[in-house]
Design a protein around this motif. Structure first.
Motif, PDB file in Angstrom:
ATOM      1  N   LEU A 152      33.052 -15.782 -97.531  1.00 33.24           N
ATOM      2  CA  LEU A 152      33.499 -17.120 -97.893  1.00 33.24           C
ATOM      3  C   LEU A 152      33.697 -18.026 -96.684  1.00 33.24           C
ATOM      4  CD1 LEU A 152      34.513 -15.153-100.313  1.00 33.24           C
ATOM      5  CD2 LEU A 152      35.857 -17.136-100.978  1.00 33.24           C
ATOM      6  N   GLY A 153      33.610 -17.501 -95.451  1.00 35.69           N
ATOM      7  CA  GLY A 153      33.695 -18.356 -94.279  1.00 35.69           C
ATOM      8  C   GLY A 153      34.447 -17.706 -93.137  1.00 35.69           C
ATOM      9  N   TYR A 154      34.738 -18.552 -92.134  1.00 32.13           N
ATOM     10  CA  TYR A 154      35.363 -18.095 -90.893  1.00 32.13           C
ATOM     11  C   TYR A 154      36.873 -18.263 -90.947  1.00 32.13           C
ATOM     12  CZ  TYR A 154      30.852 -17.825 -88.461  1.00 32.13           C
ATOM     13  OH  TYR A 154      29.590 -17.493 -88.061  1.00 32.13           O
ATOM     14  N   ALA A 155      37.564 -17.411 -90.208  1.00 30.96           N
ATOM     15  CA  ALA A 155      39.001 -17.573 -89.982  1.00 30.96           C
ATOM     16  C   ALA A 155      39.223 -18.733 -89.010  1.00 30.96           C
ATOM     17  CB  ALA A 155      39.582 -16.284 -89.410  1.00 30.96           C
ATOM     18  N   PRO A 156      40.470 -19.187 -88.822  1.00 34.12           N
ATOM     19  CA  PRO A 156      40.722 -20.257 -87.837  1.00 34.12           C
ATOM     20  C   PRO A 156      40.245 -19.857 -86.444  1.00 34.12           C
ATOM     21  CG  PRO A 156      42.649 -19.897 -89.216  1.00 34.12           C
ATOM     22  CD  PRO A 156      41.694 -18.794 -89.542  1.00 34.12           C
ATOM     23  N   GLU A 157      40.009 -20.870 -85.592  1.00 36.73           N
ATOM     24  CA  GLU A 157      39.533 -20.622 -84.234  1.00 36.73           C
ATOM     25  C   GLU A 157      40.503 -19.694 -83.500  1.00 36.73           C
ATOM     26  OE1 GLU A 157      36.925 -20.881 -81.027  1.00 36.73           O
ATOM     27  OE2 GLU A 157      36.690 -21.569 -83.099  1.00 36.73           O
ATOM     28  N   PRO A 158      40.012 -18.609 -82.937  1.00 34.19           N
ATOM     29  CA  PRO A 158      40.923 -17.643 -82.292  1.00 34.19           C
ATOM     30  C   PRO A 158      41.361 -18.108 -80.911  1.00 34.19           C
ATOM     31  CG  PRO A 158      38.661 -16.917 -82.071  1.00 34.19           C
ATOM     32  CD  PRO A 158      38.600 -18.169 -82.898  1.00 34.19           C
ATOM     33  N   ALA A 159      42.450 -17.530 -80.455  1.00 39.19           N
ATOM     34  CA  ALA A 159      42.921 -17.781 -79.089  1.00 39.19           C
ATOM     35  C   ALA A 159      42.050 -17.017 -78.100  1.00 39.19           C
ATOM     36  CB  ALA A 159      44.382 -17.353 -78.952  1.00 39.19           C
ATOM     37  N   GLU A 160      41.894 -17.595 -76.928  1.00 42.13           N
ATOM     38  CA  GLU A 160      41.116 -16.942 -75.873  1.00 42.13           C
ATOM     39  C   GLU A 160      42.023 -16.027 -75.059  1.00 42.13           C
ATOM     40  OE1 GLU A 160      39.322 -19.961 -73.522  1.00 42.13           O
ATOM     41  OE2 GLU A 160      38.443 -21.007 -75.247  1.00 42.13           O
ATOM     42  N   VAL A 161      41.489 -14.900 -74.664  1.00 43.98           N
ATOM     43  CA  VAL A 161      42.205 -14.004 -73.759  1.00 43.98           C
ATOM     44  C   VAL A 161      41.338 -13.777 -72.532  1.00 43.98           C
ATOM     45  CG1 VAL A 161      43.402 -12.869 -75.644  1.00 43.98           C
ATOM     46  CG2 VAL A 161      41.267 -11.909 -74.840  1.00 43.98           C
ATOM     47  N   ILE A 162      41.984 -13.377 -71.476  1.00 46.35           N
ATOM     48  CA  ILE A 162      41.277 -13.114 -70.222  1.00 46.35           C
ATOM     49  C   ILE A 162      41.164 -11.607 -70.029  1.00 46.35           C
ATOM     50  CG2 ILE A 162      41.253 -13.467 -67.725  1.00 46.35           C
ATOM     51  CD1 ILE A 162      40.880 -16.005 -69.356  1.00 46.35           C
ATOM     52  N   GLY A 163      39.951 -11.145 -69.830  1.00 42.94           N
ATOM     53  CA  GLY A 163      39.701  -9.746 -69.522  1.00 42.94           C
ATOM     54  C   GLY A 163      38.916  -9.619 -68.238  1.00 42.94           C
ATOM     55  N   HIS A 164      38.690  -8.417 -67.815  1.00 42.46           N
ATOM     56  CA  HIS A 164      37.931  -8.161 -66.589  1.00 42.46           C
ATOM     57  C   HIS A 164      36.856  -7.127 -66.848  1.00 42.46           C
ATOM     58  CE1 HIS A 164      41.408 -10.091 -64.713  1.00 42.46           C
ATOM     59  NE2 HIS A 164      40.643 -10.295 -63.650  1.00 42.46           N
ATOM     60  N   SER A 165      35.725  -7.328 -66.214  1.00 48.23           N
ATOM     61  CA  SER A 165      34.692  -6.296 -66.254  1.00 48.23           C
ATOM     62  C   SER A 165      35.169  -5.081 -65.466  1.00 48.23           C
ATOM     63  CB  SER A 165      33.378  -6.847 -65.696  1.00 48.23           C
ATOM     64  OG  SER A 165      33.567  -7.362 -64.399  1.00 48.23           O
ATOM     65  N   GLY A 166      34.384  -4.036 -65.486  1.00 49.94           N
ATOM     66  CA  GLY A 166      34.830  -2.742 -64.994  1.00 49.94           C
ATOM     67  C   GLY A 166      35.169  -2.713 -63.518  1.00 49.94           C
ATOM     68  N   GLU A 167      36.105  -1.837 -63.223  1.00 46.04           N
ATOM     69  CA  GLU A 167      36.486  -1.622 -61.831  1.00 46.04           C
ATOM     70  C   GLU A 167      35.509  -0.652 -61.170  1.00 46.04           C
ATOM     71  OE1 GLU A 167      40.785  -1.174 -61.026  1.00 46.04           O
ATOM     72  OE2 GLU A 167      40.991  -1.027 -63.200  1.00 46.04           O
ATOM     73  N   ASP A 168      35.438  -0.736 -59.862  1.00 43.91           N
ATOM     74  CA  ASP A 168      34.708   0.239 -59.064  1.00 43.91           C
ATOM     75  C   ASP A 168      35.637   0.719 -57.964  1.00 43.91           C
ATOM     76  OD1 ASP A 168      32.719   1.868 -58.155  1.00 43.91           O
ATOM     77  OD2 ASP A 168      31.211   0.298 -57.946  1.00 43.91           O
ATOM     78  N   LEU A 169      35.280   1.817 -57.364  1.00 43.93           N
ATOM     79  CA  LEU A 169      36.127   2.342 -56.296  1.00 43.93           C
ATOM     80  C   LEU A 169      36.232   1.327 -55.164  1.00 43.93           C
ATOM     81  CD1 LEU A 169      34.931   6.049 -56.123  1.00 43.93           C
ATOM     82  CD2 LEU A 169      37.017   5.172 -57.170  1.00 43.93           C
ATOM     83  N   PRO A 170      37.413   1.230 -54.540  1.00 39.08           N
ATOM     84  CA  PRO A 170      37.552   0.291 -53.423  1.00 39.08           C
ATOM     85  C   PRO A 170      36.503   0.546 -52.356  1.00 39.08           C
ATOM     86  CG  PRO A 170      39.694   1.142 -54.079  1.00 39.08           C
ATOM     87  CD  PRO A 170      38.665   1.945 -54.837  1.00 39.08           C
ATOM     88  N   MET A 171      36.119  -0.548 -51.677  1.00 39.85           N
ATOM     89  CA  MET A 171      35.009  -0.472 -50.736  1.00 39.85           C
ATOM     90  C   MET A 171      35.437  -0.051 -49.332  1.00 39.85           C
ATOM     91  SD  MET A 171      33.052  -3.987 -51.841  1.00 39.85           S
ATOM     92  CE  MET A 171      31.856  -3.829 -50.525  1.00 39.85           C
ATOM     93  N   VAL A 172      36.612  -0.471 -48.922  1.00 37.70           N
ATOM     94  CA  VAL A 172      36.975  -0.254 -47.520  1.00 37.70           C
ATOM     95  C   VAL A 172      38.302   0.476 -47.434  1.00 37.70           C
ATOM     96  CG1 VAL A 172      35.736  -2.315 -46.782  1.00 37.70           C
ATOM     97  CG2 VAL A 172      38.143  -2.471 -47.325  1.00 37.70           C
ATOM     98  N   ALA A 173      38.528   1.036 -46.288  1.00 36.85           N
ATOM     99  CA  ALA A 173      39.781   1.730 -46.010  1.00 36.85           C
ATOM    100  C   ALA A 173      40.746   0.783 -45.307  1.00 36.85           C
ATOM    101  CB  ALA A 173      39.530   2.961 -45.125  1.00 36.85           C
ATOM    102  N   PRO A 174      42.037   1.006 -45.477  1.00 36.42           N
ATOM    103  CA  PRO A 174      43.002   0.204 -44.718  1.00 36.42           C
ATOM    104  C   PRO A 174      42.766   0.364 -43.218  1.00 36.42           C
ATOM    105  CG  PRO A 174      44.098   1.435 -46.461  1.00 36.42           C
ATOM    106  CD  PRO A 174      42.699   1.964 -46.385  1.00 36.42           C
TER     107      PRO A 174
END
Length: 1188
Positions: free
Chosen positions: A816-838
């Motif tokens: 019968l149709g769409y729900a109201p416009e949803p709220a936007e959330v912020i996500g992140h793409s996948g993590e990778d192992l850190p690149m450098v050492a302290p």
């Protein structure tokens, strides 16, 4: 099967596809590659002029790169400056200014170049500036005299420092001055009074400026404010006029608001994109005005707008071009209002849309480097190769520059180079290095062979196949030794080689083979998958009602995979069980003996394995014991005669007749419903009403076939459910709500997994429930990408950059149709192992068992994930007092957050240790820093392992001992102390002998015969003496002497003498007691009364100085009116909220000009060797830090 598709639309499309595939590959460090800058100092680097300057430049490459530097655009010859050194195997500069150097001499713009035979990478321009904290300008501060109700501004005018100081106002007791809607501090540091009151009168309005980099606080001269009230003015006037004179000050006059700051009706402000926008309006008036903010022609941004300083400051974070416009502040009180309009223009330093990425090509292939940035004004894009502008760089026939893109065709090995893209406008610049590495390499698989994956059935399984090769290998997966190629809807093939089985079943168990091939070869790797049965609770604990004093048992029987070892834990009200012997835990049950009222609650059985966890709960209700004769209390009888009336689309009325309450009044009714269309036979909670109510209006959802039942509840428990009502089917409609729990997280470095809580059956509001999943990368101006899915609660977006923010929304829809416009959330793409050492790992030895480790934090962009902290691995290499360490036990300490130091406790003295530091994100650990070797100093030894005394003679004893188990250093000597003990157990004189460290025995001669001796024996290192060991021994008695020895204590004359002495002492005590009761006054007391202590004097009024009062025992507080003690310290007793409660307690001092300078977060002064109290009070500076 994952294959590399051929794109025939255009050659450019093919190049872009290959570029996306190749950028996912990380070149192994054992292969030739141009340099890559891995760590560098910030562009604007403000340094502490009292510490060595460290300018970071770290890079990787094969062969390892060499480093060079420029300063202010010309070559910086490091060898010609003795104060400048380069860290080994690094490009990091260390400028030694702590031994007479000046930081100002090294101001300038620095740039690092890392070079090897395949190219050169360059760092940003690093501007080095030493921080400055100038003194306050000398000025005469006039007292402020103001009439009650008038406005007042106290100017701070702090000295200009680098970076600018933080301003705060305090009194001379170092207490924060209270602020409110009437009195507040402006952004410029001035203190504004909308109207003054008599209580504002004081002589110690003091403005402080804190300079963070130099750890210095400067103090302005105190300002005196005197407020004259109308009553006091009238009294003064009347006292000086005759009765016939007219007098009287004007009463307080209320007035409409006017602005103290900003001035005028309009002003302008320019702010940069991504910064924090601060707008301020402070008004005066009587009564005190209130401030309101509006944006003309728009709304203030939601979730980014904050009001500070009692709504006088408007704060908008992460500003963008959309925040440009006119902002109006309105100041209002009951007499009127005024306003000011601020025109805000948002400019932007360059920011990336597409940053260039490393390109790995095989000979003869094509590729592109793309550099796209935006800004306001639009940035200019320029290219360099190996640090040289591309226009004057050596020609390369395979390269063609087209604006923000470099196109490569038919590359050869000589085409390898590092390219720099510079995007700049008047507000800043971006510099990115990206190499082109031409390699011909057969495939290699980086995932360890025979890796085992274990999962629970009906969950997704991800099998890794990390790979590298040039050209990019094609990846194929097989199951079993001779299995066919995997394909179809049962599997998902990711670009990084990972095989995903979305819903793994028991038959998914087996060996999987990953094959990587390109034109130069083929390689394969096997991994193993085990799918386990889920853990289930087959007999759950049940609701129990028990009388006080009885016993109860909850059962919890589980079924689990036979290869997993479960553990069962019981909880009460989601917390640990009480520590009480009445609670008895068996294998499959929990028993509670002698139940009390406190045992009432919810009990949960939790079954855990290494792969899953399940739980079940039951409620225990404790009721009073049955009286005698017993009145029968029971749960109510079920309600009956349910009736539905007032039937509407979204509501209906339900009525019923209650059953018998069985001697316990009904407290409430619980209404449940059944959805006969989706879950017949499953009842859900709808609502509950008070026990006196027999009708209820129920809210309904569309497209649900409802039936209702009612349950009565009293103190004993719940009744059986009533018979179900008739069914009622509501009409279908569009969804009213969208899925909750929307998240965007990456399971791999190149994907984004969007998950959500799906709508429950009745929430769909109609047939054909689906979800519209939309996403776009944040802040790059991309359009939304959307897909419509059904019967899932997860969608995976592949081919994403590593750990970048995405805007995500999930919208429900049905036929019968769409729900109201949803709220936007912020996500992140996948993590990778850190690149450098302290970097710059330093170890500071605190004492022989404690060390403090410092390190430089890694750049956040190299963390490639959510920073969880830093982890220190450390281990003992060897004890310096022993030859070698048999067993090396590594210890780990984790420090959460972005910390740059940590303490290593429990070290062994006089030992050699190694450590390294790693950064940790949600994916795991980054590379380790180079091992750092450090040694602990000597400590005091433990006690000797034994002390044995033998061979007693008339005048000698033989002592033998063993060295300390833990010498904790180099033993330099042993010390033997001994003393005789007489027959009344009194100790004689103590004799001390020092013994060389290499001795293990000693014969003591010339001792008294038949005498008991007590021996104290301990070892020493250069640090001090260790714990002692004690023994007692007796020399042999001569028999001839023993016959003549007489015990004096048994002689009559001795006993008589002692009795006489005791009698004399008793008489003397009686005489003293009688004299004291007569109230005699001692001469010393009279002298004390006649002459007061001349040193205890108040402050002299004529010269404003203090007397030299000092009382080390009483620790009396300073008299009211004095600002500080004569030793320039502040005692904690002066204020419970004083500044000494903050920071790490470092003493500071005042300069002659009244400024306070000290390391407000540095080390503590050493405490005195004896006594429990310090002769100096803690410094107030740390408290000042806490106020800012």
């Amino acid at each position: 099967m994952m294959t590399k598709k051929t794109i025939s639309a255009s050659r450019a499309s093919l190049i872009l596809f290959l570029c996306r595939m190749i950028t996912a590959l990380e070149v192994p460090l054992d292969l030739s590659q141009p340099p890559t800058i891995t760590q560098q100092s910030p562009k604007d680097y403000i340094v502490d002029p009292r510490e060595n300057i460290v300018i970071q430049c770290e890079a990787k490459g094969k062969p390892p790169p060499s480093f060079s530097w420029t300063r202010n655009g010309t070559h910086f010859d490091i060898d010609k400056d003795a104060r400048v050194t380069v860290k080994p195997n690094s490009g990091t500069l260390v400028i030694n200014i702590m031994n007479g150097g000046k930081a100002e001499a090294y101001e300038g713009v620095y740039q690092c170049t890392a070079r090897n035979e395949r190219g050169a990478a360059i760092s940003n321009n690093i501007v080095i500036r030493p921080s400055r904290s100038p003194l306050w300008t000398k000025e005469k501060v006039e007292p402020k005299h103001v009439r009650e109700g008038d406005p007042l501004v106290l100017h701070c005018s702090p000295p200009v420092g680098l970076p600018p100081p933080i301003i705060f106002w305090m009194d001379n007791s170092f207490q924060r001055l209270p602020q409110n809607e009437r009195v507040s501090q402006g952004l410029n540091g001035d203190l504004y009074f909308s109207n003054v009151k008599p209580e504002d009168t004081r002589e110690d309005y003091i403005c402080y400026a804190r300079f963070n980099h130099t750890q210095t606080i400067q103090q302005k001269q105190p300002i005196s404010v005197k407020v004259f009230s109308m009553d006091s003015l009238n009294e003064t006037i009347s006292a000086n006029l005759s009765d016939t004179d007219f007098y009287g000050a004007k009463p307080l006059t209320e007035r409409r608001p006017t602005l103290l700051t900003p001035v005028g009706s309009t002003s302008n402000k320019v702010e940069l994109r991504g910064n924090v926008l601060l707008l301020e309006c402070i008004a005066e008036g009587l009564p005190t005005p209130v401030i309101r903010w509006i944006k003309e022609g728009g709304e203030l941004p939601i979730n980014r707008t904050f009001f500070e300083n009692f709504k006088k400051t408007l704060k908008i974070v992460e500003v963008s071009e959309a925040d440009s416009g006119k902002y109006k502040c309105v100041a209002r009180n009951p007499l009127g209002s005024t306003h000011h309009t601020i025109t805000v223009t948002v400019k932007a330093a360059p920011y990336w849309i597409t940053a260039p990425r490393n390109l790995v090509l095989s000979p003869g292939e094509d590729g592109t480097l793309i550099c796209r940035a935006n800004g306001n004004p639009k940035p200019n894009i320029s290219w360099l190769t190996n640090g040289v502008p591309i226009a004057i760089a050596p020609e390369d026939p395979s390269r063609k520059v087209d604006g923000d893109t470099i196109i490569f065709s038919d590359v050869q090995e000589r085409s390898s180079a590092v390219y720099q893209c510079n995007a700049s406008n008047e507000y800043g610049y971006l510099l990115a290095n990206a190499f082109v590495n031409v390699l011909a390499e057969p495939p290699r698989i980086l995932t360890p062979a025979n890796k085992l994956y274990q999962i629970i059935a009906n969950n997704p399984a991800l099998l890794d196949c990390a790979f590298f090769g040039s050209p990019v290998p094609e990846i194929e997966w097989f199951k079993g030794v001779k299995g066919s190629i995997l394909h179809g809807d049962l599997y998902v093939f990711h670009d990084n080689g990972t095989l995903e089985i979305p819903v793994a079943q028991k038959d998914s168990t087996g060996t999987y083979t990953c094959v990587a091939r390109n034109k130069l070869g083929k390689v394969q790797n096997e991994v193993h998958l085990e799918v386990k049965d889920p853990t289930m609770i087959i007999k759950q604990p049940e609701y129990k009602i028990i009388q006080k004093g009885g016993q109860v048992s909850f059962e919890c029987t589980i079924k689990h995979d036979r290869t997993l070892m479960p553990t069962i834990t019981w909880l009460k009200d989601n917390g640990e069980l009480p520590v009480d012997e009445r609670f008895i835990i068996h294998k499959d049950s929990l028993a509670i003996m002698n139940v009390t009222d406190k045992d009432d609650g919810t009990y949960t059985c939790v079954a855990n394995t290494t792969l899953d966890s399940v739980s079940a709960s039951a409620v225990l209700t404790v009721v009073a014991a049955t009286p005698t004769p017993a009145i029968i209390y029971d749960r109510p009888d079920p309600p009956f005669d349910l009736e539905l009336t007032d039937q509407l689309e979204r509501s209906i009325q339900l009525s019923w007749i209650p059953g018998y309450d069985n001697n316990s009044p009904i407290t409430n009714f619980v209404i449940e419903y059944e959805d006969g269309m989706r879950e017949p036979g499953v009842w859900h909670y709808q609502t509950e009403v008070h026990g006196t109510q027999t009708t209820v209006q129920l809210k309904l959802s569309p497209y649900v076939n409802y039936s209702f039942r009612v349950i009565a509840v009293n103190e004993i428990g719940r009744s059986q459910p009533s018979e179900a009502s008739e069914q009622y089917l509501t009409k279908a409609a569009k969804p009213d709500e969208n899925p909750s729990g929307v998240q965007g997280i990456g399971s791999e470095p190149d994907n984004l997994v969007i998950i959500w809580e799906p709508l429950k059956g009745f929430q769909s509001n109609g047939p054909g429930l689906q979800y519209k999943v939309s996403w776009r990368q944040k802040d790059v101006g991309d359009e939304w990408t959307s897909v419509i899915v059904a019967n899932v609660s997860k969608y995976i977006v592949s081919g994403t950059p590593t750990f970048v923010p995405y805007e995500i929304k999930v919208q429900a829809l049905n036929d019968l149709g769409y729900a109201p416009e949803p709220a936007e959330v912020i996500g992140h793409s996948g993590e990778d192992l850190p690149m450098v050492a302290p970097g710059n790992v330093q170890v500071h030895i605190v004492n022989s068992t404690l060390a403090k480790v410092h390190w430089d934090p890694v750049p956040l962009k190299t963390v490639r994930g959510h920073l969880q902290g830093y982890r220190i691995y450390y281990w003992k290499v060897q004890s310096l007092s022993k030859r070698r360490q048999r067993h090396v036990e590594k210890k780990i300490l984790t420090f959460s957050g972005n910390k740059t130091h940590g303490m290593l406790p429990g070290l062994e003295p006089y030992s050699s240790y190694k450590l390294n530091v790693r950064v940790v994100n949600g994916k795991g650990e980054g590379p380790a820093s180079p091992d750092k070797l450090f040694k602990t100093p000597e400590g005091v030894p433990s006690s000797p392992s034994f002390l044995k005394i033998s061979n007693p003679t008339l005048d000698s004893l033989t002592l033998e001992w063993g060295p300390p188990t833990h010498p904790n250093g180099v033993l330099i000597a042993y010390t033997l102390k001994f003393q005789p003990i007489n027959s009344t157990h009194e100790l004689g004189p103590l004799i001390e002998i020092r013994i060389p460290a290499n001795e293990t025995s000693l014969i003591l001669s010339n001792l008294n015969y038949s005498t008991r001796y007590k021996f104290y024996f301990y070892a020493q290192t250069s640090v001090g003496s260790g714990s002692q060991i004690t023994e007692e021994a007796v020399t042999i008695m001569d028999e001839a002497m023993a016959s003549r020895q007489v015990d004096i204590a048994t002689q009559g004359w001795f006993i008589g003498l002692m009795c006489a002495v005791a009698l004399l002492i008793l008489i003397l005590l009686i005489v003293c007691f009688i004299r004291r009761n007569k109230g005699g006054k001692y001469p010393v007391k009279e002298k004390e009364d006649a002459h007061a202590d001349p040193e205890i004097q108040p402050m002299k009024e004529d010269d404003g100085t203090f007397g030299e009062y000092s009382d080390a025992e009483d620790h009396k507080p300073l008299k009211k009116g004095s600002r500080t003690p004569s030793d320039r310290t502040v005692k904690k007793e002066d204020s419970d909220d004083s500044l000494v409660d903050y920071g790490e307690g470092v003493n500071g001092q005042f300069n002659e000009d009244g400024s306070f300078i000290g390391q407000y977060s540095g080390k503590k002064e050493k405490e005195p060797a004896e006594g429990n109290e310090s002769s100096e009070a803690p410094s107030p500076v740390n408290a000042m830090n806490s106020f800012v």
